[in-house]
Design an enzyme around this catalytic site. Structure first.
Site, short mmCIF file in Angstrom:
data_model
loop_
_atom_site.label_atom_id
_atom_site.label_comp_id
_atom_site.label_asym_id
_atom_site.label_seq_id
_atom_site.Cartn_x
_atom_site.Cartn_y
_atom_site.Cartn_z
N THR A 1 -8.59 15.47 7.79
CA THR A 1 -10.00 15.75 8.06
C THR A 1 -10.92 14.97 7.12
O THR A 1 -12.12 15.06 7.23
CB THR A 1 -10.29 17.25 7.90
N THR B 1 4.38 6.66 3.68
CA THR B 1 3.46 5.70 4.27
C THR B 1 3.43 4.48 3.36
O THR B 1 2.44 4.18 2.73
CB THR B 1 2.09 6.33 4.40
N GLU C 1 -1.01 9.51 -5.41
CA GLU C 1 -1.97 10.58 -5.15
C GLU C 1 -1.92 11.65 -6.24
O GLU C 1 -0.89 12.31 -6.45
CB GLU C 1 -1.70 11.20 -3.78
N LYS D 1 0.86 -1.18 0.00
CA LYS D 1 0.00 0.00 0.00
C LYS D 1 0.89 1.23 0.00
O LYS D 1 2.03 1.20 0.47
CB LYS D 1 -0.96 0.02 1.19
#
Length: 387
Positions: free
Chosen positions: A387, A180, A259, A169
């Protein structure tokens, strides 16, 4: 790729569930072997490495493990002694439920930094864990470890009568230094600890450590391999080749899913003094925001590649007069580009994968690295990540 049980390595089972770490999607994975495994792992070099990294490093010092715990959507980083205690408690809960010693379990976490595990939810969710194992579904495991990934990443190869599967991942905060980024490999091949360590670390260096999405090294990077030896012994060259193929396939899947990415960038630098130099130059190119944005916009501004090479000021052997820069089969330097050449270059940069080739012409070493373009989507995702 959907893995059938017959194509999966023998001896591995899994417990995959939602513990409510952040939302209602699966966020907890425990994959275990029926027997102890020869194991190895490499981890982030970040000074802010989380408890999952420091504990797992210690647990792998004897080159043995029997299972891997992964918690997604919470990195458990920068939480001080409480974070360490929480990670240790998770391992002890799993150990109590399964009978596998805590020091024979690896733990990995990924997600938001600076937030404590919802430990009460974890305690409740792990009750009765030992009776809930099923044959390992590696597709489901790859999906459960995702954060901002859009697709699960799985790759497999057969090695004689043995099987190898890898899952990964990661789509942001990625320039591994072993982001990450998590990747785990499982095999029923029999291989000695020293050989596994040598092959695994060489493979990671030439695949995951040649990947960069945004130049940021995560606090949680973890790459671990378990080999339980249930199937058969395999030749070391065959094992190394299969592991390289699986790792590289996962790297390309990460780059494609990065991303905000719309294109893969592959940079090859050859004719360098040594591998380190070739990799340094290639990384400088693939990491350049100006190169990335030019690729995104299919702007034939090849001078940005020359700029990136020029930033490698410590590589004093490089002579610009000997450098050759190409995009696919179009040589852009040294060359005088016509309008037709520029249009051809624009077409090349409009492809889903843009290949940049640089020859330094000062040696015989080469390196290839992978990354992606930089779009507005990256800002959109990361401007609202917590968020």
């Amino acid at each position: 790729m959907s893995l059938t049980i017959s194509s999966a390595p023998q001896g591995f089972s899994a417990f995959i569930t939602n513990l409510g770490i952040r939302d209602t999607t699966d966020d907890f994975v425990f994959i275990k072997s029926s027997v102890p495994c020869v194991a190895d792992g490499v981890f982030t070099q970040s000074l802010f490495a989380g408890p999952s990294v420091t504990i797992s490093r210690d647990n792998l010092k004897d080159s043995q493990a029997q299972g891997i715990v992964v918690i997604s959507k919470n990195a458990n980083v920068a939480n001080g002694s409480v974070g360490i205690a929480d990670a240790q408690e998770v391992l002890q809960l799993v150990a109590t439920e399964t009978g596998i010693a805590a020091h024979n379990i690896v733990i990995a976490s990924t997600g938001v930094i600076g937030r404590r595990y919802p430990i009460e939810k974890i305690r409740a969710g792990l009750l009765g864990l030992g009776k809930k194992f099923t044959d390992a579904d590696f597709n489901a495991a790859a999906r459960a470890i995702m954060t901002t990934d859009t697709v699960p990443k799985v790759a497999t190869r057969q090695i004689g009568n043995a099987q190898l599967v890898g899952i990964a991942k990661g789509v942001g905060m990625i320039e591994p230094n072993m982001a990450t980024l998590l990747t785990f490999f499982f095999t029923d091949a029999a291989i000695c600890a020293n050989s596994l360590r040598t092959i695994f670390r060489s493979t990671i260096d030439k695949t995951f450590n040649c990947l960069s999405v945004d130049t940021d090294t995560s606090t949680s990077d973890s790459a671990v391999i378990l080999a339980n030896g249930i199937a058969c012994e395999v030749s070391e060259p065959d094992f190394a080749s299969a592991l390289q193929e699986v790792a590289q396939e996962l790297v390309l899947k990460i780059a494609r899913d990065a991303e905000g990415a719309t294109k893969i960038i592959e940079v090859t630098v050859d004719s360098a003094i040594n591998y380190a130099q070739a990799k340094t130059v290639a990384k400088a190119i693939v990491n350049s925001p100006l190169v990335k944005t030019a690729v995104y916009g299919a702007d034939p501004n090849w001078g940005r590649v020359a700029m990136a090479i020029g930033k490698c000021e410590n590589e004093q052997q490089i002579n610009p007069e000997r450098v050759v820069i190409s995009f696919d089969n179009v040589k852009v330097y040294p060359n005088t580009l016509t309008d037709e050449n520029l249009q051809q270059l624009r077409q090349i940069m409009s492809k889903d994968q843009v290949n940049i080739h640089v020859s330094l012409n000062i040696g015989e070493a080469s390196a290839t690295v992978w990354g992606c373009d930089l779009s507005e989507g990256y800002i959109e995702i990361n401007g609202k990540y917590s968020t």
